[in-house]
Design an enzyme around this catalytic site. Structure first.
Site, PDB file in Angstrom:
ATOM      1  N   ASN A   1       0.819  -1.205   0.000  1.00 23.23           N
ATOM      2  CA  ASN A   1       0.000   0.000   0.000  1.00 23.23           C
ATOM      3  C   ASN A   1       0.853   1.255   0.000  1.00 23.23           C
ATOM      4  OD1 ASN A   1      -2.129  -1.734   0.259  1.00 23.23           O
ATOM      5  ND2 ASN A   1      -2.026  -1.664   2.485  1.00 23.23           N
TER       6      ASN A   1
ATOM      7  N   PRO B   1      -2.505   2.763  -5.330  1.00 20.75           N
ATOM      8  CA  PRO B   1      -3.887   3.244  -5.282  1.00 20.75           C
ATOM      9  C   PRO B   1      -4.896   2.295  -4.663  1.00 20.75           C
ATOM     10  CG  PRO B   1      -3.394   2.411  -7.466  1.00 20.75           C
ATOM     11  CD  PRO B   1      -2.144   2.255  -6.654  1.00 20.75           C
ATOM     12  N   CYS B   2      -4.451   1.124  -4.180  1.00 20.46           N
ATOM     13  CA  CYS B   2      -5.478   0.131  -3.834  1.00 20.46           C
ATOM     14  C   CYS B   2      -6.263   0.482  -2.581  1.00 20.46           C
ATOM     15  CB  CYS B   2      -4.884  -1.267  -3.760  1.00 20.46           C
ATOM     16  SG  CYS B   2      -3.690  -1.472  -2.470  1.00 20.46           S
ATOM     17  N   ARG B   3      -5.845   1.483  -1.812  1.00 24.14           N
ATOM     18  CA  ARG B   3      -6.629   1.883  -0.641  1.00 24.14           C
ATOM     19  C   ARG B   3      -7.370   3.196  -0.866  1.00 24.14           C
ATOM     20  NH1 ARG B   3      -4.298  -1.314   3.540  1.00 24.14           N
ATOM     21  NH2 ARG B   3      -5.855  -0.572   4.995  1.00 24.14           N
TER      22      ARG B   3
END
Lengths: 267, 277
Positions: free
Chosen positions: A189, A208-210
């Site tokens: 992250n 960008p996954c969070r």
């Protein structure tokens, strides 16, 4: 947008329980069109504030991205690397100042050219730092749309004035310790080096996954209060400071009232 | 949904190899002559993951103070380790004679072109990040998020140690979808070409049309890269390569995604000019 129906209630086949809710549409995601609208707004305001954002479109590509280059003065503890005496590693303590009006040419090789005396002289106009162990770094920030994550992604790279790229280790040390500890808990992250999807060159990025996670409460709140939100600006104001990119408050004072019809069209 | 006979396809893809010959860049300072090194490179792996022996071999001939980060080049092009090996070969060298001749460098790392790869954990992070992105597209990341840390590790260890069964025992979960859907939410794909700055095309594309017909490879290319298709009466200009072969353009995209994706769960498609002999 086409949503393939999984809405038939109760009778979802149990072959794959994990995909049961996948067609549920979220209010918190950004599509490419909305991304461009937000960027256009940001650029209009940036033109007034003269803080250097521009829209870039690589040759032969329909896609574009927001770009800003700044000089940051960071205090540095030099750590001579054993192998190469010339190449001292920078361990960066913190930002001492961000020079917001410095428009530096994007090509750092220029600084190493022989005919770069003028460039160096230009750089000398930049206010000097008070700390004795400090140096200027050129940061280049790109905001690129990711269709996978339906969100903007912040890419960046940094150079010394001699044109040397900062290593990942040096970039980590330039991040404020408060952020650093949090980010390092989960490497996926956090900050890593990846290929810029439009330029094919190595950049650092904040993963960008969070993004949806922290944007959701903000967008829901705005919806409740019937307030319009510029997704890109709000997102940038949250994520930018992690890597020394600040969004001035002036962006938010007038951005809703501005007339969106103007010249600098990112589309 | 994998049929038994299709399992052979997965095996063939996994065990694909490219005979390669590594030679040391002639500018490197050596203490004695460095012989070329031959290796069968696994198509689905990464250059920096499978070249420990290459490194060891050439380091024996080098002066240690002249050694920096190792990188590879083919005919003037620095090879991006973060693309699967098969993609690099199809894209840059598919028309050339075997073995694939790769040049090894130990200095002047081109950090404008290549990502640094100091340790295998960097490869692991890159690999897991691709799997995650693919699952965002396929299942809104629900499958990968439901997995435990040890499951993620199993995917990575499967690739690192070339263990087909270990990898696929876990990877098949990432390939599931409900029969009602007829496929994934979107197909994770990348289309590579060698012209232009943009390294690849990646957009949203569904496996099934709004009318419920399965999309084919041809449908995908029509939308993303029409120049790759040959019109009636025209001479064929491009090859569309996946794992070194040209699949029929009528092949359903969902099937391709399940069977010809790389371990990173992306379908990597290379568009290269038809070789002129």
């Amino acid at each position: 947008m086409i949503v393939i129906g999984s809405e038939s209630r109760g009778s979802v086949p149990n072959t794959s329980p994990n995909v049961r809710d996948m067609a549920q549409v979220s209010c918190c995601q950004l599509d490419e069109e909305e991304f461009r609208k937000c960027c256009l707004q940001l650029l209009q305001r940036s033109e007034e504030l003269r803080d250097g954002w521009s829209w870039q479109q690589p040759q032969g590509s329909e896609d574009g991205y927001l770009k800003k280059t700044t000089l940051r003065c960071v205090s540095v503890t030099s750590k001579r690397s054993k192998k190469n005496q010339q190449d001292s590693a920078l361990l960066i303590d913190s930002d001492c100042r961000q020079n917001q009006s410095a428009h530096v040419s994007a090509a750092p090789e220029e600084a190493t050219d022989d005919a770069d005396d003028e460039d160096v002289a230009d750089d000398a106009d930049v206010p000097a730092c008070s700390a004795c162990e400090s140096s200027f770094l050129q940061f280049e920030y790109h905001v690129v749309f990711s269709c996978s994550y339906s969100s903007p992604v912040l890419y960046f790279r940094a150079f010394t004035l001699e044109g040397r790229s900062l290593t990942l280790e040096e970039v980590w040390s330039s991040i404020h310790p408060n952020f650093r500890l949090h980010l390092q808990e989960n490497p996926l992250n956090a900050v890593s080096q990846q290929e810029h999807p439009l330029l094919g060159q190595p950049f650092f990025l904040l993963h960008p996954c969070r993004t949806e996670e922290f944007m959701k409460p903000l967008l829901q709140m705005a919806q409740q209060h019937h307030r319009s939100v510029n997704y890109v600006l709000s997102w940038l104001s949250i994520i930018g400071p992690v890597v020394g990119l600040h969004v001035p408050l002036q962006y938010f004072s007038t951005v809703c009232v501005k007339d969106p019809a103007s010249s600098s069209n990112p589309g | 949904m994998i049929m038994n006979n299709d399992k052979d396809v997965l095996r063939d893809v996994w065990f694909g190899r490219i005979p390669s010959c590594f030679t040391l860049n002639s500018d490197e300072v050596t203490e004695r002559e460095a012989e070329p090194y031959y290796l069968m490179l696994p198509r689905v792996s990464y250059l920096t993951l499978v070249t420990d022996k290459v490194k060891k071999h050439f380091l024996k001939a080098m002066r240690t103070d002249e050694v920096e980060e190792m990188w590879f080049e083919y005919e003037g092009t620095p090879l991006k380790w973060h693309y699967p090996i098969g993609v690099l070969f199809d894209l840059h060298a598919s028309a050339s004679a075997l073995p694939w001749s790769i040049i090894v460098h130990f200095k002047s790392f081109p950090d404008r072109d290549l990502l640094h790869c100091p340790t295998n954990s960097v490869i692991e992070a890159h690999f897991m990040s691709s799997i995650k992105e693919a699952d965002v597209l396929k299942h809104k990341s629900q499958v990968v998020n439901d997995m435990q840390k040890k499951d993620h590790k199993q995917l990575w260890m499967g690739l690192q140690n070339d263990k087909f069964d270990q990898f696929w025992a876990m990877n098949r979960k990432l390939m599931e979808y409900s029969t009602e859907e007829g496929g994934f939410r979107y197909i994770p794909f990348r289309i590579y070409q060698t012209t232009g700055d943009k390294p690849f095309i990646q957009k949203l594309f569904r496996p099934v049309s709004p009318q419920g017909n399965p999309h084919t490879l041809c449908d995908l290319l029509k939308e993303m890269y029409p120049a790759a298709l040959t019109n009636d009466g025209e001479q064929k200009r491009y090859q569309v390569l996946i794992h070194g072969i040209e699949p029929l353009l009528e092949t359903p995209l969902q099937w391709l995604s399940e069977h010809l994706s790389h371990p990173d769960n992306f379908l990597h498609i290379c568009i290269v000019p038809v070789p002129t002999d």
